[in-house]
Design a protein around this motif. Structure first.
Motif, PDB file in Angstrom:
ATOM      1  N   ALA A 173      14.877  60.821   7.394  1.00 34.23           N
ATOM      2  CA  ALA A 173      13.656  60.014   7.340  1.00 34.23           C
ATOM      3  C   ALA A 173      12.472  60.878   6.910  1.00 34.23           C
ATOM      4  N   GLN A 174      12.382  62.073   7.479  1.00 36.54           N
ATOM      5  CA  GLN A 174      11.297  62.983   7.106  1.00 36.54           C
ATOM      6  C   GLN A 174      11.348  63.311   5.620  1.00 36.54           C
ATOM      7  N   ARG A 175      12.567  63.538   5.112  1.00 38.66           N
ATOM      8  CA  ARG A 175      12.715  63.878   3.696  1.00 38.66           C
ATOM      9  C   ARG A 175      12.327  62.692   2.798  1.00 38.66           C
ATOM     10  N   VAL A 176      12.683  61.478   3.238  1.00 36.99           N
ATOM     11  CA  VAL A 176      12.331  60.295   2.445  1.00 36.99           C
ATOM     12  C   VAL A 176      10.822  60.164   2.313  1.00 36.99           C
ATOM     13  N   PHE A 177      10.113  60.291   3.423  1.00 35.12           N
ATOM     14  CA  PHE A 177       8.656  60.125   3.382  1.00 35.12           C
ATOM     15  C   PHE A 177       7.980  61.260   2.616  1.00 35.12           C
ATOM     16  N   GLU A 178       8.533  62.448   2.746  1.00 33.93           N
ATOM     17  CA  GLU A 178       7.971  63.579   1.988  1.00 33.93           C
ATOM     18  C   GLU A 178       8.217  63.382   0.492  1.00 33.93           C
ATOM     19  N   ARG A 179       9.366  62.810   0.149  1.00 33.95           N
ATOM     20  CA  ARG A 179       9.658  62.532  -1.259  1.00 33.95           C
ATOM     21  C   ARG A 179       8.673  61.506  -1.833  1.00 33.95           C
ATOM     22  N   LEU A 180       8.324  60.510  -1.032  1.00 30.99           N
ATOM     23  CA  LEU A 180       7.337  59.523  -1.472  1.00 30.99           C
ATOM     24  C   LEU A 180       5.998  60.199  -1.763  1.00 30.99           C
ATOM     25  N   ARG A 181       5.578  61.040  -0.819  1.00 32.36           N
ATOM     26  CA  ARG A 181       4.283  61.714  -0.978  1.00 32.36           C
ATOM     27  C   ARG A 181       4.279  62.577  -2.238  1.00 32.36           C
ATOM     28  N   GLN A 182       5.328  63.333  -2.448  1.00 31.33           N
ATOM     29  CA  GLN A 182       5.392  64.226  -3.600  1.00 31.33           C
ATOM     30  C   GLN A 182       5.432  63.458  -4.913  1.00 31.33           C
ATOM     31  N   ALA A 183       6.159  62.333  -4.918  1.00 36.56           N
ATOM     32  CA  ALA A 183       6.260  61.540  -6.152  1.00 36.56           C
ATOM     33  C   ALA A 183       4.890  61.019  -6.581  1.00 36.56           C
ATOM     34  N   VAL A 184       4.083  60.615  -5.623  1.00 35.09           N
ATOM     35  CA  VAL A 184       2.729  60.145  -5.949  1.00 35.09           C
ATOM     36  C   VAL A 184       1.870  61.312  -6.423  1.00 35.09           C
ATOM     37  N   GLN A 185       1.972  62.429  -5.733  1.00 33.78           N
ATOM     38  CA  GLN A 185       1.148  63.602  -6.066  1.00 33.78           C
ATOM     39  C   GLN A 185       1.432  64.111  -7.476  1.00 33.78           C
ATOM     40  N   GLU A 186       2.686  63.988  -7.904  1.00 31.44           N
ATOM     41  CA  GLU A 186       3.075  64.548  -9.203  1.00 31.44           C
ATOM     42  C   GLU A 186       2.781  63.609 -10.370  1.00 31.44           C
ATOM     43  N   HIS A 187       2.455  62.349 -10.065  1.00 26.08           N
ATOM     44  CA  HIS A 187       2.202  61.383 -11.129  1.00 26.08           C
ATOM     45  C   HIS A 187       0.763  61.508 -11.648  1.00 26.08           C
ATOM     46  N   VAL A 188       0.605  61.393 -12.951  1.00 32.47           N
ATOM     47  CA  VAL A 188      -0.733  61.398 -13.550  1.00 32.47           C
ATOM     48  C   VAL A 188      -1.118  59.958 -13.873  1.00 32.47           C
ATOM     49  N   PHE A 189      -2.133  59.452 -13.192  1.00 34.94           N
ATOM     50  CA  PHE A 189      -2.570  58.076 -13.370  1.00 34.94           C
ATOM     51  C   PHE A 189      -3.557  57.993 -14.534  1.00 34.94           C
ATOM     52  N   PRO A 190      -3.394  57.007 -15.421  1.00 35.72           N
ATOM     53  CA  PRO A 190      -4.302  56.878 -16.581  1.00 35.72           C
ATOM     54  C   PRO A 190      -5.768  56.862 -16.157  1.00 35.72           C
ATOM     55  N   GLN A 191      -6.580  57.621 -16.838  1.00 33.96           N
ATOM     56  CA  GLN A 191      -8.027  57.718 -16.623  1.00 33.96           C
ATOM     57  C   GLN A 191      -8.367  58.398 -15.294  1.00 33.96           C
ATOM     58  N   VAL A 192      -7.668  58.015 -14.233  1.00 38.13           N
ATOM     59  CA  VAL A 192      -7.978  58.509 -12.882  1.00 38.13           C
ATOM     60  C   VAL A 192      -7.462  59.925 -12.673  1.00 38.13           C
ATOM     61  N   GLY A 193      -6.272  60.224 -13.225  1.00 35.49           N
ATOM     62  CA  GLY A 193      -5.689  61.553 -13.038  1.00 35.49           C
ATOM     63  C   GLY A 193      -4.810  61.608 -11.805  1.00 35.49           C
ATOM     64  N   LYS A 194      -5.034  62.603 -10.964  1.00 38.95           N
ATOM     65  CA  LYS A 194      -4.198  62.807  -9.783  1.00 38.95           C
ATOM     66  C   LYS A 194      -4.648  61.919  -8.623  1.00 38.95           C
ATOM     67  N   VAL A 195      -3.671  61.376  -7.920  1.00 41.91           N
ATOM     68  CA  VAL A 195      -3.909  60.564  -6.725  1.00 41.91           C
ATOM     69  C   VAL A 195      -2.950  61.045  -5.648  1.00 41.91           C
ATOM     70  N   THR A 196      -3.407  61.084  -4.416  1.00 41.49           N
ATOM     71  CA  THR A 196      -2.536  61.484  -3.307  1.00 41.49           C
ATOM     72  C   THR A 196      -2.536  60.403  -2.224  1.00 41.49           C
ATOM     73  N   VAL A 197      -1.535  60.490  -1.350  1.00 40.63           N
ATOM     74  CA  VAL A 197      -1.443  59.560  -0.220  1.00 40.63           C
ATOM     75  C   VAL A 197      -1.225  60.336   1.070  1.00 40.63           C
ATOM     76  N   SER A 198      -1.657  59.737   2.159  1.00 36.63           N
ATOM     77  CA  SER A 198      -1.353  60.250   3.497  1.00 36.63           C
ATOM     78  C   SER A 198      -0.381  59.277   4.151  1.00 36.63           C
ATOM     79  N   ILE A 199       0.548  59.831   4.943  1.00 36.55           N
ATOM     80  CA  ILE A 199       1.600  59.003   5.534  1.00 36.55           C
ATOM     81  C   ILE A 199       1.728  59.316   7.020  1.00 36.55           C
ATOM     82  N   GLY A 200       1.721  58.265   7.828  1.00 34.56           N
ATOM     83  CA  GLY A 200       2.021  58.388   9.248  1.00 34.56           C
ATOM     84  C   GLY A 200       3.243  57.563   9.557  1.00 34.56           C
TER      85      GLY A 200
END
Length: 347
Positions: free
Chosen positions: A264-291
């Motif tokens: 479960a920890q690995r799944v949630f960490e994978r979600l966070r990393q996937a968002v962090q590594e994506h480049v969003f058009p115009q906006v650039g980098k976006v991150t998320v926090s997960i509880g």
């Protein structure tokens, strides 16, 4: 075989009064079973994974029992690739047209439900040859069922992202807890997934960091695009049997099917990393926090959401762009503080 207008109307009236997908699926199966009187009825969900279709059994009706696997309890271990099935099954799933298989004595009738691609395959075992004459009427019944499903989809999903909405989460959560407590042995064998020792249900709250700043700086149009793209990223990282909801604004909720703690920890960490590594058009980098938190037996939705929210708030207070397990925080005496001050600075 002659199907009367009254018999069809009774089934249609029963189906269209239902607002629960699982009850609707059961209602369709019961209606078809009573109408056609096959030796046995089986239902198979048509599921697409990585571009390949699979079949997963969800229904079994006969004179002795009526068994059903709810949609939220999809079992990946029981899914079978469509390419391994007989040619007639593959043809029905590709064409969306019914087919009768057999020698004219003891036939099997395959009836697809399409939206517009097949999503459910009804298998009627041991039907009389005369049943073929009623196929147009049976197709009409399945079309009514499909149209009703479309209306349910509209009510259950978020209009922007297409994800399940908060109201649907509440329904799903109660169903999941009820399914976990199934005591009947025969139903257990039919319903429950294979589990690893220590596996449990998990819930996570996911919040986009500084989303208000994104809207303020780039406008709500780009903010909506971030929500759409992020929804796709999360869906691609999750398994078919996991459920993803949009709670509103920039907040999402994930419910993991039974999963060991470390996984479960690995799944949630994978979600966070996937968002962090994506480049969003115009906006650039976006991150998320997960509880996130483990869903304990007998827990209610508000308690579980409160624990996940506490862990999320701690992640926001201590740097954002991280995953926090509520139980771990408690063990380390890092109890999240109550919401106070200017929450806009955190969220």
């Amino acid at each position: 075989m002659r199907i009367t207008a009254k018999a069809m109307l009774d089934i249609v009236l029963n189906l269209t009064r239902l607002r629960d997908r699982d009850a609707l699926e059961l209602g369709l199966a019961a209606g078809l079973y009573g109408l056609v009187r096959p030796q046995r009825l089986s239902g198979w969900r048509v599921v697409e994974q990585q571009g390949e279709k699979h079949l997963a059994q969800c229904l079994q009706f006969d004179e002795e029992s009526q068994l059903h696997v709810p949609e939220i309890q999809l079992d990946m271990d029981q899914m079978q690739p469509l390419q391994h099935w007989p040619a007639a099954w593959r043809e029905v799933c590709e064409s969306g047209l019914p087919q009768c298989i057999g020698d004219g004595q003891d036939d099997t009738l395959l009836l697809p439900v399409c939206l517009p691609q097949p999503i459910l395959l009804i298998q009627l075992h041991g039907v009389a040859a005369a049943t073929q004459q009623a196929i147009p009427e049976l197709q009409g019944l399945l079309q009514v069922y499909a149209n009703h499903l479309r209306m349910l989809d509209y009510a259950e999903k978020d209009t922007l992202t297409g994800l399940l909405n908060r109201k649907t989460f509440e329904t799903h959560f109660n169903k999941l807890l009820a399914l976990e407590s199934i005591s009947d042995e025969k139903n257990q064998r039919f319903h429950q997934r294979k589990r690893h020792d220590g596996a449990a249900l998990w819930l996570a709250e996911i919040d986009i960091d500084f989303f208000k700043s994104i809207n303020d700086r780039f406008g709500h149009l780009y903010g909506d695009e971030v929500l759409l793209l992020l929804s796709g990223i999360l869906k691609r990282q999750l398994r078919l049997q996991d459920n993803l909801y949009r709670f509103g604004g920039e907040e999402f909720v994930v419910v993991l099917s039974p999963t060991p703690d470390d996984d479960a920890q690995r799944v949630f960490e994978r979600l966070r990393q996937a968002v962090q590594e994506h480049v969003f058009p115009q906006v650039g980098k976006v991150t998320v926090s997960i509880g996130y938190t483990r869903i304990q037996a007998g827990a209610d939705a508000s308690t579980v959401l409160g624990a996940a929210d506490g862990a999320l708030y701690y992640a926001k207070q201590h740097g954002r762009n991280q995953c926090c397990n509520y139980a771990t925080l408690l063990q380390q005496h890092l109890t999240p503080e109550k919401h106070q001050g200017n929450d806009a600075e955190l969220f």
